[in-house]
Design a protein around this motif. Structure first.
Motif, PDB file in Angstrom:
ATOM      1  N   GLY A 100       0.765  -1.243   0.066  1.00  0.00           N
ATOM      2  CA  GLY A 100      -0.106  -0.026  -0.034  1.00  0.00           C
ATOM      3  C   GLY A 100       1.025   1.276   0.082  1.00  0.00           C
ATOM      4  N   VAL A 101       0.574   2.003  -0.776  1.00  0.00           N
ATOM      5  CA  VAL A 101       1.357   3.451  -0.855  1.00  0.00           C
ATOM      6  C   VAL A 101       0.614   4.515  -0.131  1.00  0.00           C
ATOM      7  N   VAL A 102       0.883   4.926   0.899  1.00  0.00           N
ATOM      8  CA  VAL A 102       0.314   6.107   1.801  1.00  0.00           C
ATOM      9  C   VAL A 102       1.099   7.297   1.906  1.00  0.00           C
ATOM     10  N   ARG A 160       5.816  10.029   0.774  1.00  0.00           N
ATOM     11  CA  ARG A 160       5.114   8.519   0.642  1.00  0.00           C
ATOM     12  C   ARG A 160       5.780   7.524   1.122  1.00  0.00           C
ATOM     13  N   PHE A 161       4.928   6.321   1.459  1.00  0.00           N
ATOM     14  CA  PHE A 161       5.503   5.301   2.507  1.00  0.00           C
ATOM     15  C   PHE A 161       4.997   4.006   1.535  1.00  0.00           C
ATOM     16  N   ALA A 162       5.746   2.982   1.410  1.00  0.00           N
ATOM     17  CA  ALA A 162       4.967   1.830   0.978  1.00  0.00           C
ATOM     18  C   ALA A 162       5.005   0.853   2.237  1.00  0.00           C
ATOM     19  N   ILE A 163       3.993   0.381   2.489  1.00  0.00           N
ATOM     20  CA  ILE A 163       3.652  -0.638   3.543  1.00  0.00           C
ATOM     21  C   ILE A 163       3.060  -1.981   3.048  1.00  0.00           C
ATOM     22  N   GLY A 211       9.561   1.419  -3.292  1.00  0.00           N
ATOM     23  CA  GLY A 211      10.030   1.932  -1.775  1.00  0.00           C
ATOM     24  C   GLY A 211      11.337   1.330  -1.527  1.00  0.00           C
ATOM     25  N   ILE A 212      12.088   2.122  -0.533  1.00  0.00           N
ATOM     26  CA  ILE A 212      13.173   1.597   0.132  1.00  0.00           C
ATOM     27  C   ILE A 212      12.863   1.000   1.208  1.00  0.00           C
ATOM     28  N   PRO A 213      13.113  -0.283   1.389  1.00  0.00           N
ATOM     29  CA  PRO A 213      12.572  -0.727   2.727  1.00  0.00           C
ATOM     30  C   PRO A 213      13.733  -0.685   3.734  1.00  0.00           C
TER      31      PRO A 213
END
Lengths: 362, 362
Positions: free
Chosen positions: B58-60, B75-78, B112-114
């Protein structure tokens, strides 16, 4: 060797004690066996300052760039919980509501404003889809109440007999405002301890739903999202030192965790601790100490004495904090101990429980 | 009613078809039954634009304040994944490595860069602590390789017979750089499709470890963290449209998901798809189509044709992308379809598989 000691060395002994070689239900209790498992097995490989803090949620810093490439750092609270409660439905809630509230609360206990939740379902083959629909409705309702979005999900199905209906993992992410510094290690001598309401409701409600009470207790779980309660507290006082929700292991275990993290003594008054008569009666009959029975909608707050009254008043004006009460204070000695002043005037040490208390309560 | 159709209406019928009332293994397969479960049961209550996008993570957007109270949005990827692979150890990896890599890769597939991982263990009573130690070592090693920190954890223990040894949920959070716009809906006609290496290794390795092959396949799982591969690609081209790791359901299912999300046709050439002879032989003997066999260390990239060569070259210079190859391209019609040009010159439609393929492969 005591049952609550997990000795990795024993693993290489020719005839180790079986308690040292296999996972027992007590390792999931939240008590000493859980703490030993974390300390001896999980922390050594995964060690970092965030995990080592041992709080309800990990606090992380993420360096970001704004539009003009200026580096800023912001703090997030991240928490995860797998929910294996049995039965799935109980008075006052179900695994769906529990899975949202549990993670929302862990984020809120670090002063984080919960924003995003992920959901991972592990479903046993043959599970009724009608029940799944009811559980997702319950999750929807709880996430709306807590004002969080479910932003990612995963579903795995395992063969019959490889799960117990349904397990739900939720992970939550929240933003911590700049002026908030909450953590289990921040309790200071002189601080006041506030509890947001009666203890033991969740544990007794789940036991009742299992039919293990042998009588009807008429107790509902307190499962609820506490983030708006926390915000109303922080609006009055940004200097709250510790927040914790006393879930698995109950009030007694949570206070011990804080006393150990902060190197302080926490003294509480038995007569000040709210407890419903039906919960007290059930505990009496079953031989449980309500101090160790799980809650899912209560919090402990530890804060400077000068802020206690205003915060208490704010809490009592919220839906989930009406019964809030000052239950004790923080002392210097005996360090890392929790003392209970009983109703008959004696003082006793409240220890962390050793083994299994009530399995699969959350 | 077909087995792959989940009809909620049927739940209220007096004599519904059992397939509509109970969860089957196929609901966890990643194929059509999984898609129907998500569409009919999970999306209606949880609906929001992030979930609806149907991507690997999910991109938030989180609004933050920097020191001077200027609002910025980042923006974050979860992403979350519960891992129920059986057996827990297989050639090339174990549930520990898989649980870290699976989530790292889902975050990386959104560009995303984890950064952070949470870990939730559900452990069956009686599980050997020695195995748990080996699995945590494997998680440590994978998280070091992927440069992610484990920042929160949870342990639940369930009674004997209520799990199958160990299940691990991992949830990951990563930061998406400002110039990256990757998503399953972004494939455009004319784009080129690159695959990072041979298909089916993970699925066949796990089947081999189960003893279900009936012969020795000498195949190792490809389970690996792909975030550094993704970074080396994005360093050459920030205009990559789609990234996806073809895990459960394999290459065929992932390409179908993208074709449907982007409303395009994806055409691939059978002769260009790398496959190890041992995997091809095992699939031949067992009657599996390798296009549907799971991978855990491969990715699909869809990008503009002018960038294909430089990205392919960059991929071939990385550890996990040496065998990268251009396997096809994106067309306008037939929309929402995947076409395979076979080695004998015919064209066949590659559909999303209906029911269960291989349970508990991840």
């Amino acid at each position: 060797m005591a049952e609550d000691q997990l000795n990795i060395q024993a693993l290489v002994c020719p005839v180790p004690h079986p308690h040292d070689r296999h996972i027992l239900l007590g390792h999931g209790s939240g008590g000493k066996m859980s703490q030993n498992l974390i300390k001896n097995i999980f922390l050594p490989p995964f060690d970092n300052p965030t995990l080592r803090a041992g709080d309800d949620a990990g606090v992380v810093h993420i360096e970001l760039e704004n539009g003009v490439k200026e580096q800023i750092t912001d703090r997030f609270a991240i928490s995860t919980d797998s929910h294996v409660v049995w039965p799935l439905f109980f008075p006052g809630g179900d695994i769906g509501r529990l899975s949202i509230c549990g993670t929302v609360n862990d984020v809120a206990m670090m002063g984080g404003i919960p924003k995003f939740i992920t959901v991972g379902f592990i479903i046993e083959e043959g599970f009724e889809i009608g029940l799944l629909i009811n559980i997702t409705k319950s999750m929807k309702s709880a996430s709306e109440e807590a004002n969080v979005s479910i932003v990612a999900g995963d579903t795995k199905v395992v063969q019959r007999g490889k799960a117990d209906g349904l397990y739900i993992n939720t992970t939550g992410v929240g933003v911590i405002p700049a002026n908030i510094e909450i953590g289990g290690a921040n309790a200071k001598p002189g601080d006041v301890v506030i509890l947001s309401g009666s203890i033991g409701d969740h544990g007794i409600a789940v036991l009742g739903a299992r039919g293990e009470l042998g009588f009807s207790a008429d107790v509902s779980s307190d499962v609820a999202p506490l983030n708006s309660l926390v915000q109303s507290m922080l609006n009055k006082c940004s200097q709250i030192h510790v927040l914790r929700d006393p879930t698995r292991g109950g009030l007694g275990t949570s206070l011990n965790e804080i006393a150990q993290q902060s190197n302080v003594c926490i003294s509480i008054n038995e007569s000040s601790i709210p407890i419903k008569p039906a919960v007290a009666a059930a505990c009496e009959l079953l031989g449980f100490d309500p101090l160790y029975v799980a809650n899912e909608g209560k919090l402990i707050a530890i804060l400077p004495p000068e802020d206690a009254d205003v915060v208490l008043h704010a809490m009592q004006n919220t839906r989930y904090g009406e019964e809030s009460a000052i239950i004790g204070n923080v002392l210097t000695e005996p360090s890392r101990r929790v003392l209970l002043k009983t109703v008959i005037g004696t003082t006793r040490i409240i220890d962390t429980p050793s083994g299994e208390i009530l399995p699969r309560i959350c």
